[in-house]
Design an enzyme around this catalytic site. Sequence first.
Site, PDB file in Angstrom:
ATOM      1  N   GLY A  94       2.757   1.744  10.810  1.00  0.00           N
ATOM      2  CA  GLY A  94       3.788   2.769  10.698  1.00  0.00           C
ATOM      3  C   GLY A  94       4.529   3.069  11.980  1.00  0.00           C
ATOM      4  O   GLY A  94       5.220   4.086  12.089  1.00  0.00           O
ATOM      5  N   SER A 147       3.522  -2.594  10.226  1.00  0.00           N
ATOM      6  CA  SER A 147       4.972  -2.678  10.471  1.00  0.00           C
ATOM      7  C   SER A 147       5.596  -4.008  10.049  1.00  0.00           C
ATOM      8  O   SER A 147       6.518  -4.500  10.699  1.00  0.00           O
ATOM      9  CB  SER A 147       5.289  -2.377  11.944  1.00  0.00           C
ATOM     10  N   GLU A 203      -5.418  -4.983  10.529  1.00  0.00           N
ATOM     11  CA  GLU A 203      -4.343  -4.020  10.751  1.00  0.00           C
ATOM     12  C   GLU A 203      -4.583  -3.293  12.082  1.00  0.00           C
ATOM     13  O   GLU A 203      -5.349  -2.316  12.126  1.00  0.00           O
ATOM     14  CB  GLU A 203      -4.329  -2.989   9.626  1.00  0.00           C
ATOM     15  N   HIS A 223      -9.472   1.224   4.833  1.00  0.00           N
ATOM     16  CA  HIS A 223      -8.202   1.385   5.560  1.00  0.00           C
ATOM     17  C   HIS A 223      -8.444   2.333   6.731  1.00  0.00           C
ATOM     18  O   HIS A 223      -9.247   3.272   6.631  1.00  0.00           O
ATOM     19  CB  HIS A 223      -7.125   1.947   4.617  1.00  0.00           C
ATOM     20  N   GLU A 243      -6.860   4.728   7.774  1.00  0.00           N
ATOM     21  CA  GLU A 243      -6.627   6.142   7.454  1.00  0.00           C
ATOM     22  C   GLU A 243      -7.844   6.740   6.743  1.00  0.00           C
ATOM     23  O   GLU A 243      -8.057   7.956   6.780  1.00  0.00           O
ATOM     24  CB  GLU A 243      -5.349   6.269   6.614  1.00  0.00           C
ATOM     25  N   ASN A 300       0.867  -1.185   0.000  1.00  0.00           N
ATOM     26  CA  ASN A 300       0.000   0.000   0.000  1.00  0.00           C
ATOM     27  C   ASN A 300       0.900   1.231   0.000  1.00  0.00           C
ATOM     28  O   ASN A 300       1.525   1.534   1.012  1.00  0.00           O
ATOM     29  CB  ASN A 300      -0.881  -0.026   1.260  1.00  0.00           C
ATOM     30  N   LYS A 307       0.008   4.280  -0.266  1.00  0.00           N
ATOM     31  CA  LYS A 307      -0.645   5.469   0.309  1.00  0.00           C
ATOM     32  C   LYS A 307      -0.406   6.681  -0.603  1.00  0.00           C
ATOM     33  O   LYS A 307      -0.338   6.524  -1.824  1.00  0.00           O
ATOM     34  CB  LYS A 307      -0.142   5.733   1.730  1.00  0.00           C
TER      35      LYS A 307
END
Length: 255
Positions: free
Chosen positions: A169, A208, A163, A93, A95, A8, A10
């Site tokens: 991250g 991660s 996730e 996702h 985000e 991904n 992003k």
Amino acid sequence: MRTLIAGNWKMHGLIAQLAEIESIAAAVAASRPPADILICPPATLIARAAQLADRRIAIGGQDCHSETAGAFTGDLSAEMLRDSGASAVILGHSERRQGHGETDVIVAAKANAARRTGLLAIICIGETQSQRGDGQTLQVCRDQITGSVPERMTAAETAIAHEPLWAIGTGHTPTAGEIADVHGHIRGILVERFGSEGKAMRILYGGSVKASNALQILAIPDVNGALIGGASLKSADFDAIIRIFAAGLAGGPLP
Ligand code: PEP
């Protein structure tokens, strides 16, 4: 079940970064890993990436609208992604759930659009740090699957990406035991809802993943692949993950 290793990107990637996709596709064509490889670049790069990849790896989108077309400024339909050469789309996702207010209902509508269009829907779920601390991880995953994955989805149309938000991250990951518990629970929910299709749906872990932990994570029961952010941007990092997975599966020495 064939492992899916997905990247991904992003909001990263200009035309110059297409060289990374060329390099990943060339490495995959040369080594033929026992896994499906997918890169989801920004939408601006999908058409060029798909052309470059030339089916050596799959290319996907990072979101789509639920409608086919219409007055939705700035949005892209699943049909547009497909038309550009995408074969998959990441949906829900964290985000997008957090930054764009996407609810389970919205994610489910998008999953239906992916299905209508023949795109693999990679539907993301995951708990926050505080939900984890409150012991709510399993319930959060159940609620998100119930709300975000439409009825009658098949294994060929759907992958679930678990996730944990606190792992994205951050360099932190759950323990292997924690991942096994959550993925086993997700498998149970999928089988409950979708029967044999639920048994065959791929459950990806995301958060991660990098070369140093990929083999351990991908070996956990009911981890059928990975959704990878930061470590998918550079072909050297992403290729290393693929190589380590392939070598580990073959029982050979790790590269
Ligand atoms: C992601 O954003 O889907 C993700 C898993 O990111 P990272 O691998 O960088 O944690």
